[in-house]
Scaffold this active site. Sequence first.
Site, PDB file in Angstrom:
ATOM      1  N   HIS A 135       0.836  -1.196   0.000  1.00 55.84           N
ATOM      2  CA  HIS A 135       0.000   0.000   0.000  1.00 55.84           C
ATOM      3  C   HIS A 135       0.876   1.253   0.000  1.00 55.84           C
ATOM      4  CE1 HIS A 135      -3.244  -2.747   1.231  1.00 55.84           C
ATOM      5  NE2 HIS A 135      -4.058  -1.825   0.763  1.00 55.84           N
TER       6      HIS A 135
ATOM      7  N   LYS B 216      -0.460   4.787   4.572  1.00 56.98           N
ATOM      8  CA  LYS B 216      -1.374   3.852   5.247  1.00 56.98           C
ATOM      9  C   LYS B 216      -0.829   3.516   6.625  1.00 56.98           C
ATOM     10  CE  LYS B 216      -3.993  -0.424   4.555  1.00 56.98           C
ATOM     11  NZ  LYS B 216      -5.282   0.234   4.860  1.00 56.98           N
TER      12      LYS B 216
END
Length: 216
Positions: A127, A131
């Site tokens: 990600h 995040k």
Amino acid sequence: MKYGLIGRNGRMGNEIYNLFSEKGHQLVFSYDKSGEFFEEKPEILIDFSLPEAFNKVIEYVDKFKVPLVIGTTGLDENQIKQLHEISQNIPVVQSYNFSIGIQVLLRLTKLADSLLKDVDIEILETHHRFKKDKPSGTAKMLKDVLNKDVNISSIRVGNVPGDHTVYFGTLGEVITISHRALSRRTFAEGVLKSAEFAIKSIAGFYTFNDVFNMSN
């Protein structure tokens, strides 16, 4: 729909707002770090904020008494328990991923696990650098369908919306099942499907799997 959005200025909040506006839905309430916007009572609440804002989410649900779609990741067991409790009075759709492709990935992973014996299994998820939770909620969903102790490796780099791969390895071959999100719009489309589902549903706790099953 006249909807409320908690986490309006976040990455997903912006994506949801843009898609809902494109489809003719009206934002009448929002809440984020910059404060509260209120025009009128929403017909549904959507939350893509942070776990730290969870108590505020519950406060607004209690105030408006409308369905809730929540995609906030990193929730603890007690917070999930609270969602189950409030779902006795309103529809709640909770998921860590609102992608149709991820629903397919989950089913393929479960199928592969049932067919393969004596294999090594690993999950890899990637990600964007911002995040906060690690591993991702989606990776945990994959581990749950496998129902066994599986290692999850996490990478945080650049602006990747979300990549997930499950590896099944024997001494002679490796099978990989992967999903790559190309933009956050795919998640926003799933949120819209979930909102349309929730606003017509009776009180209860639902997941995006329920939404997916009803639309297929």
